[in-house]
Design a protein around this motif. Structure first.
Motif, PDB file in Angstrom:
ATOM      1  N   ALA A  18       0.782  -1.629  -0.086  1.00 46.07           N
ATOM      2  CA  ALA A  18       0.009  -0.259  -0.342  1.00 46.07           C
ATOM      3  C   ALA A  18       1.399   1.114  -0.360  1.00 46.07           C
ATOM      4  N   LEU A  19       2.120   1.341   0.513  1.00 49.90           N
ATOM      5  CA  LEU A  19       2.872   2.730   0.767  1.00 49.90           C
ATOM      6  C   LEU A  19       3.933   2.501  -0.711  1.00 49.90           C
ATOM      7  N   GLU A  20       3.575   1.617  -1.990  1.00 44.55           N
ATOM      8  CA  GLU A  20       4.679   1.659  -2.774  1.00 44.55           C
ATOM      9  C   GLU A  20       5.339   2.689  -3.490  1.00 44.55           C
ATOM     10  N   ASP A  21       3.729   3.494  -4.298  1.00 45.48           N
ATOM     11  CA  ASP A  21       3.942   4.200  -4.498  1.00 45.48           C
ATOM     12  C   ASP A  21       3.882   6.149  -4.036  1.00 45.48           C
ATOM     13  N   LEU A  22       3.860   6.067  -3.297  1.00 45.81           N
ATOM     14  CA  LEU A  22       3.676   6.813  -2.429  1.00 45.81           C
ATOM     15  C   LEU A  22       4.356   8.256  -2.492  1.00 45.81           C
ATOM     16  N   ASP A  23       3.626   9.507  -2.465  1.00 45.40           N
ATOM     17  CA  ASP A  23       3.998  10.581  -2.648  1.00 45.40           C
ATOM     18  C   ASP A  23       4.191  11.780  -1.239  1.00 45.40           C
ATOM     19  N   PRO A  24       5.013  11.568  -0.850  1.00 45.15           N
ATOM     20  CA  PRO A  24       4.769  12.466   0.298  1.00 45.15           C
ATOM     21  C   PRO A  24       4.574  14.080   0.430  1.00 45.15           C
ATOM     22  N   ALA A  25       4.689  14.278  -0.616  1.00 44.14           N
ATOM     23  CA  ALA A  25       3.793  15.975  -0.946  1.00 44.14           C
ATOM     24  C   ALA A  25       2.250  15.349  -0.865  1.00 44.14           C
ATOM     25  N   ARG A  26       1.726  14.211  -1.556  1.00 45.69           N
ATOM     26  CA  ARG A  26       0.030  14.858  -1.521  1.00 45.69           C
ATOM     27  C   ARG A  26      -0.154  13.139  -0.950  1.00 45.69           C
ATOM     28  N   ASP A  27       0.192  12.862  -0.339  1.00 44.01           N
ATOM     29  CA  ASP A  27      -0.143  11.717  -0.047  1.00 44.01           C
ATOM     30  C   ASP A  27      -1.174  11.494   1.728  1.00 44.01           C
ATOM     31  N   VAL A  28      -1.839  10.697   2.460  1.00 38.63           N
ATOM     32  CA  VAL A  28      -1.591  10.610   3.626  1.00 38.63           C
ATOM     33  C   VAL A  28      -2.119   9.131   3.956  1.00 38.63           C
ATOM     34  N   VAL A  29      -0.921   8.806   5.029  1.00 37.33           N
ATOM     35  CA  VAL A  29      -1.152   7.412   5.452  1.00 37.33           C
ATOM     36  C   VAL A  29      -2.010   7.175   6.706  1.00 37.33           C
ATOM     37  N   LEU A  30      -3.015   6.438   6.526  1.00 39.93           N
ATOM     38  CA  LEU A  30      -4.242   6.468   8.108  1.00 39.93           C
ATOM     39  C   LEU A  30      -4.193   5.526   8.581  1.00 39.93           C
ATOM     40  N   MET A  31      -3.729   5.251  10.230  1.00 38.62           N
ATOM     41  CA  MET A  31      -3.558   4.222  11.124  1.00 38.62           C
ATOM     42  C   MET A  31      -5.013   4.937  12.225  1.00 38.62           C
ATOM     43  N   MET A  32      -4.823   3.882  12.928  1.00 33.49           N
ATOM     44  CA  MET A  32      -6.168   3.905  13.268  1.00 33.49           C
ATOM     45  C   MET A  32      -6.267   3.093  15.207  1.00 33.49           C
ATOM     46  N   GLU A  33      -6.366   3.511  16.001  1.00 40.14           N
ATOM     47  CA  GLU A  33      -6.164   2.623  16.769  1.00 40.14           C
ATOM     48  C   GLU A  33      -8.166   2.299  17.880  1.00 40.14           C
ATOM     49  N   VAL A  34      -8.669   1.479  17.916  1.00 40.65           N
ATOM     50  CA  VAL A  34     -10.136   1.741  17.554  1.00 40.65           C
ATOM     51  C   VAL A  34     -10.306   0.365  18.533  1.00 40.65           C
ATOM     52  N   ARG A  35     -11.603   0.810  19.433  1.00 42.04           N
ATOM     53  CA  ARG A  35     -11.325  -0.200  20.118  1.00 42.04           C
ATOM     54  C   ARG A  35     -12.486  -1.882  19.587  1.00 42.04           C
ATOM     55  N   GLU A  36     -13.113  -1.187  18.764  1.00 42.14           N
ATOM     56  CA  GLU A  36     -13.814  -2.763  18.359  1.00 42.14           C
ATOM     57  C   GLU A  36     -12.632  -3.662  18.071  1.00 42.14           C
ATOM     58  N   GLU A  37     -10.960  -3.552  16.933  1.00 41.56           N
ATOM     59  CA  GLU A  37     -10.881  -4.004  17.218  1.00 41.56           C
ATOM     60  C   GLU A  37     -10.305  -5.180  18.250  1.00 41.56           C
ATOM     61  N   GLY A  38     -10.036  -3.964  19.370  1.00 42.16           N
ATOM     62  CA  GLY A  38      -8.937  -5.128  20.434  1.00 42.16           C
ATOM     63  C   GLY A  38     -10.416  -5.831  21.378  1.00 42.16           C
ATOM     64  N   THR A  39     -11.367  -5.807  21.338  1.00 45.90           N
ATOM     65  CA  THR A  39     -13.040  -6.219  22.109  1.00 45.90           C
ATOM     66  C   THR A  39     -14.041  -7.083  21.305  1.00 45.90           C
ATOM     67  N   TYR A  40     -13.355  -7.302  19.876  1.00 47.22           N
ATOM     68  CA  TYR A  40     -14.203  -8.656  19.437  1.00 47.22           C
ATOM     69  C   TYR A  40     -13.883 -10.229  19.802  1.00 47.22           C
ATOM     70  N   VAL A  41     -13.041  -9.896  20.670  1.00 46.57           N
ATOM     71  CA  VAL A  41     -12.062 -11.418  21.392  1.00 46.57           C
ATOM     72  C   VAL A  41     -11.994 -10.984  22.639  1.00 46.57           C
ATOM     73  N   PRO A  42     -11.570 -11.591  23.319  1.00 46.97           N
ATOM     74  CA  PRO A  42     -11.086 -10.569  24.872  1.00 46.97           C
ATOM     75  C   PRO A  42      -9.729 -11.280  24.760  1.00 46.97           C
ATOM     76  N   HIS A  43      -8.817 -10.180  24.321  1.00 45.87           N
ATOM     77  CA  HIS A  43      -7.360 -10.081  23.554  1.00 45.87           C
ATOM     78  C   HIS A  43      -6.256  -9.948  24.740  1.00 45.87           C
ATOM     79  N   HIS A  44      -5.578 -10.678  24.726  1.00 44.77           N
ATOM     80  CA  HIS A  44      -4.565 -10.816  25.726  1.00 44.77           C
ATOM     81  C   HIS A  44      -4.249  -9.377  25.648  1.00 44.77           C
ATOM     82  N   ARG A  45      -3.401  -8.607  27.241  1.00 43.27           N
ATOM     83  CA  ARG A  45      -3.520  -6.941  27.376  1.00 43.27           C
ATOM     84  C   ARG A  45      -2.425  -6.811  26.931  1.00 43.27           C
TER      85      ARG A  45
END
Length: 512
Positions: A18-45
């Motif tokens: 997804a980052l292979e042809d990234l243009d730092p002048a124009r593109d944005v990388v989105l990263m997300m910490e979301v509770r749903e991904e930590g709770t859909y099963v009761p993950h180890h801390r």
């Protein structure tokens, strides 16, 4: 025009497609910490902390290269706490011309991504995950038309394709597989080397405090957190393994010992599975050590087979057979998972050791997972959905693409033999041969019924009897079925009654 590039928590790799042809002048990388991904099963801390810390370190490294990173923190008041909600907010913020992501590792996330183009009215490009050594189309071609997908034949094809441990067209040493040399119990007085400890830095300490605060109902402790959270640390962990533990990894990879949770194992799967270390790097390092005469061939081959063979194979099988694979239950196992899987305290020394270290470290090695906790689940007839949830939740290296085939196929035989030609069922004798747990246990591994008998013994014969008709046509089950046929009816009845009492005490049958 702006391209929004999505990086998920298990994709912390500079070589991500997804980052292979990234243009730092124009593109944005989105990263997300979301509770749903930590709770859909009761993950180890520790699993939650590992992923969040790896994400934050990766985001910082991208920003240091001049990349614009839109990073949504877990405690952001505007956080919707779902991938879909955060993608929608990012599209509204940046108004991108398109969204690009690398194929997610889990079916449910890919299903979400497939809806985003219609939901947001922009093109969504899902790219192949090139971090793996076998592209999915290659696996699908290999698997096409085969009734049984045996890893060994796939592994040989991968050796030929990559050239790893090959001498021309032949395998190094003349054999493809040295597993027969890799089943030695620990000798008396063996002193396994101490694996490296990566002390939490300021980012990781901040994440650990966040996890303790926000995931109070999660399982496991944080005090022993030791995992690499950057690519630099992961490469250091690889170098340490190759230098200090790989030489004896082959001999003792199936061994278990009291108070020794790590032995000679690599502890690299957590780094590979979240993208900090590439499988090609790990295989190349092991091969180089063998060619330099620093490790024996059985050790290098055993490790490379786990990465080049098993890891690539289960990923291909997952994508070839989903979503139906998730619901398979060929042995019609329905019994609920006992509470001691989550809490410990089974009374069986081997189980309590494996579960205890899992709760403490988020880790147990493959034989503990297959032949202790997994073997018990198979023999007891535990519900595959509940067993899969436990394995997915409790290990720091668990993602559904790697967990589900290993558990439903290898551990539980729930796929009816797609992966394994026979169930990996064993009595207490195997655990006694490969560990020192039995000598400290309140159960007698030499007894199969009566007061103090090892539960693995009577559960094993109850399992064989319960499925005798089903396994009658399987030549690999001929020996235990023949033994069952010669067994005195009274002895079998006594063991089956012991199994029924034991199972009722730990896990009452599911209501019909």
């Amino acid at each position: 025009m702006t391209t929004l590039r999505l990086v998920l928590g298990d994709q912390c790799s500079r070589t991500l497609s997804a980052l292979e042809d990234l243009d730092p002048a124009r593109d944005v990388v989105l990263m997300m910490e979301v509770r749903e991904e930590g709770t859909y099963v009761p993950h180890h801390r520790q699993k939650i902390a590992l992923i969040l810390s790896a994400m934050r370190h990766f985001a910082r490294a991208l920003a240091a290269r001049g990349v614009r990173v839109d990073y949504v923190r877990l405690d952001d008041p505007a956080n919707t706490h779902s991938f879909g909600g955060e993608v929608a907010r990012a599209v509204a913020r940046h108004r991108p011309a398109r969204l690009v992501l690398t194929q997610p590792g889990e079916w449910r996330v890919l299903e979400m991504a497939r809806r985003w183009e219609e939901e947001h009215g922009i093109p969504v490009e899902v790219r192949e995950d090139t971090r793996f050594l076998c592209p999915l189309p290659e696996f699908f071609r290999w698997a096409h038309g085969r009734k049984q997908l045996r890893m060994e034949f796939f592994y040989r094809d991968m050796r030929r394709r990559t050239g790893l441990l090959m001498e021309g067209d032949e395998p190094a040493g003349g054999e493809w597989n040295y597993d027969r040399e890799n089943r030695k119990p620990l000798p008396k007085g063996a002193q396994p080397p101490t694996p490296p400890f990566f002390a939490p830095d300021a980012i990781t300490r901040e994440v650990m405090a966040l996890v303790a605060r926000e995931f109070g109902g999660a399982y496991g402790g944080l005090d022993s957190f030791r995992w690499p959270v950057t690519a630099q640390e992961a490469r250091a962990a690889l170098a340490d393994f190759v230098a200090h533990r790989l030489p004896l990894f082959g001999d003792h990879q199936d061994a278990m010992a009291e108070g020794e949770p790590f032995l000679w194992h690599s502890l690299l799967s957590s780094s590979m599975n979240c993208g900090l270390l590439l499988p090609g790097e790990a295989c190349a390092a092991a091969e180089a050590a063998w060619r330099a005469g620093q490790v024996p061939l059985n050790a290098a081959e055993g490790f490379i087979r786990q990465v080049l063979g098993w890891r690539e194979y289960v990923r291909g099988l997952y994508w070839a057979r989903m979503p139906a694979y998730r619901d398979m239950n060929a042995l019609e196992a329905r019994r609920p998972l006992p509470d001691f899987y989550w809490e410990g305290g089974s009374g069986m020394r081997c189980m309590d050791a494996a579960i205890g270290q899992t709760l403490e470290h988020g880790y147990a090695h493959h034989i503990q997972r297959l032949m202790v906790t997994g073997n018990y689940a198979l023999l007891a007839g535990l519900d595959p959905a509940q067993v899969n949830e436990w394995y997915l939740a409790i290990y720091v290296d668990a993602y559904e693409w790697v967990e589900l085939p290993n558990v439903s196929g290898m551990v539980l035989h729930a796929d009816g033999g797609v992966m394994a030609s026979k169930p990996y069922a064993a009595s207490g004798a195997y655990i006694n041969r490969m560990s020192d747990h039995c000598r400290h246990c309140r159960f007698d591994v030499k007894r199969s019924a009566g007061e103090g008998a090892c539960p693995f013994n009577f559960l094993y014969w109850d399992f064989i009897a319960r499925h005798a008709e089903r396994f009658a046509a399987n030549p690999r089950m001929a020996m235990p079925l023949a033994t069952l046929g010669r067994m005195a009816p009274a002895k079998l009845a006594e063991m089956r009654a012991a199994a029924a009492r034991h199972l009722e005490s730990v896990s009452p049958p599911a209501p019909r």
